[in-house]
Design a protein around this motif. Structure first.
Motif, mmCIF file in Angstrom:
data_model
loop_
_atom_site.group_PDB
_atom_site.id
_atom_site.type_symbol
_atom_site.label_atom_id
_atom_site.label_comp_id
_atom_site.label_asym_id
_atom_site.label_seq_id
_atom_site.Cartn_x
_atom_site.Cartn_y
_atom_site.Cartn_z
ATOM 1 N N LYS A 64 -23.434 32.559 -6.609
ATOM 2 C CA LYS A 64 -24.173 32.295 -5.381
ATOM 3 C C LYS A 64 -25.118 31.118 -5.555
ATOM 4 C CE LYS A 64 -27.398 34.316 -2.069
ATOM 5 N NZ LYS A 64 -26.902 33.517 -0.977
ATOM 6 N N TRP A 65 -25.814 31.047 -6.662
ATOM 7 C CA TRP A 65 -26.762 29.961 -6.929
ATOM 8 C C TRP A 65 -26.165 29.041 -7.988
ATOM 9 C CZ3 TRP A 65 -30.517 29.563 -3.542
ATOM 10 C CH2 TRP A 65 -30.927 30.696 -2.850
ATOM 11 N N VAL A 66 -26.167 27.739 -7.701
ATOM 12 C CA VAL A 66 -25.576 26.779 -8.626
ATOM 13 C C VAL A 66 -26.636 25.778 -9.087
ATOM 14 C CG1 VAL A 66 -23.260 26.989 -7.647
ATOM 15 C CG2 VAL A 66 -24.805 25.255 -6.746
ATOM 16 N N SER A 67 -26.364 25.168 -10.213
ATOM 17 C CA SER A 67 -27.290 24.190 -10.792
ATOM 18 C C SER A 67 -27.256 22.889 -10.003
ATOM 19 C CB SER A 67 -26.889 23.918 -12.244
ATOM 20 O OG SER A 67 -25.629 23.256 -12.272
ATOM 21 N N GLN A 68 -28.188 22.013 -10.341
ATOM 22 C CA GLN A 68 -28.248 20.690 -9.712
ATOM 23 C C GLN A 68 -26.949 19.940 -9.947
ATOM 24 O OE1 GLN A 68 -31.790 18.082 -10.193
ATOM 25 N NE2 GLN A 68 -30.374 16.752 -11.259
ATOM 26 N N LYS A 69 -26.453 19.991 -11.160
ATOM 27 C CA LYS A 69 -25.222 19.279 -11.510
ATOM 28 C C LYS A 69 -24.046 19.785 -10.679
ATOM 29 C CE LYS A 69 -22.399 18.153 -15.539
ATOM 30 N NZ LYS A 69 -22.246 18.312 -16.984
ATOM 31 N N GLU A 70 -23.924 21.085 -10.559
ATOM 32 C CA GLU A 70 -22.829 21.678 -9.784
ATOM 33 C C GLU A 70 -22.994 21.372 -8.299
ATOM 34 O OE1 GLU A 70 -19.320 23.969 -9.015
ATOM 35 O OE2 GLU A 70 -20.110 22.844 -10.708
ATOM 36 N N ALA A 71 -24.219 21.400 -7.787
ATOM 37 C CA ALA A 71 -24.475 21.069 -6.378
ATOM 38 C C ALA A 71 -24.078 19.625 -6.099
ATOM 39 C CB ALA A 71 -25.942 21.301 -6.037
ATOM 40 N N MET A 72 -24.413 18.727 -7.013
ATOM 41 C CA MET A 72 -24.048 17.327 -6.846
ATOM 42 C C MET A 72 -22.533 17.155 -6.873
ATOM 43 S SD MET A 72 -27.060 15.515 -9.096
ATOM 44 C CE MET A 72 -26.414 13.860 -8.918
ATOM 45 N N ARG A 73 -21.867 17.916 -7.717
ATOM 46 C CA ARG A 73 -20.402 17.847 -7.783
ATOM 47 C C ARG A 73 -19.780 18.357 -6.487
ATOM 48 N NH1 ARG A 73 -16.066 20.650 -8.291
ATOM 49 N NH2 ARG A 73 -17.115 22.647 -8.422
ATOM 50 N N LEU A 80 -32.323 25.840 -8.154
ATOM 51 C CA LEU A 80 -30.953 26.287 -7.944
ATOM 52 C C LEU A 80 -30.605 26.135 -6.471
ATOM 53 C CD1 LEU A 80 -31.094 29.524 -10.110
ATOM 54 C CD2 LEU A 80 -30.168 27.299 -10.767
ATOM 55 N N TYR A 81 -29.348 25.870 -6.194
ATOM 56 C CA TYR A 81 -28.896 25.614 -4.829
ATOM 57 C C TYR A 81 -27.922 26.693 -4.381
ATOM 58 C CZ TYR A 81 -31.074 21.163 -5.709
ATOM 59 O OH TYR A 81 -31.997 20.203 -6.010
ATOM 60 N N ASP A 82 -28.032 27.082 -3.125
ATOM 61 C CA ASP A 82 -27.187 28.120 -2.544
ATOM 62 C C ASP A 82 -25.815 27.544 -2.210
ATOM 63 O OD1 ASP A 82 -26.274 30.438 -1.329
ATOM 64 O OD2 ASP A 82 -27.278 30.008 0.566
ATOM 65 N N ARG A 83 -24.785 28.063 -2.871
ATOM 66 C CA ARG A 83 -23.428 27.568 -2.685
ATOM 67 C C ARG A 83 -22.983 27.696 -1.222
ATOM 68 N NH1 ARG A 83 -18.844 26.754 -5.835
ATOM 69 N NH2 ARG A 83 -19.847 27.529 -7.696
#
Length: 91
Positions: free
Chosen positions: A31-40, A70-73
């Motif tokens: 549900k919550w992703v890192s900055q790197k994953e959010a940017m991807r 953390l960012y909400d997917r």
């Protein structure tokens, strides 16, 4: 010790149910992703762009610690869906 016998169809149905359950459980953990994953996911290269999306309220975030964001997917996917264009329906 107890032995359980299953027919082929029952075994594969059970295997399918277990696989489906594990897939759903793994999706819940993301549900919550890192900055790197959010940017991807957003296909952005700049941390500033990501911060602007966050500051403008376009994507949800959580900050459990001072330097951890953390960012909400789901909000990222909703943002992308909002700007998605349908293809032309040529008949």
């Amino acid at each position: 010790m107890q032995i359980i016998c299953l027919e082929d169809e029952a075994f594969y149905a059970l295997l399918n149910e277990v696989t489906t359950y594990l897939d759903k459980k793994n999706k819940h953990e993301d549900k919550w992703v890192s900055q790197k994953e959010a940017m991807r996911l957003l296909n952005v290269k700049s941390k500033t762009t990501l911060q602007n999306l966050r500051d403008e309220g376009k994507i949800r975030f959580s900050q459990p610690q001072k330097k951890v964001i953390l960012y909400d997917r789901a909000s990222i996917e909703a943002y992308l869906d909002k700007y998605a264009h349908n293809t032309f329906n040529l008949k």
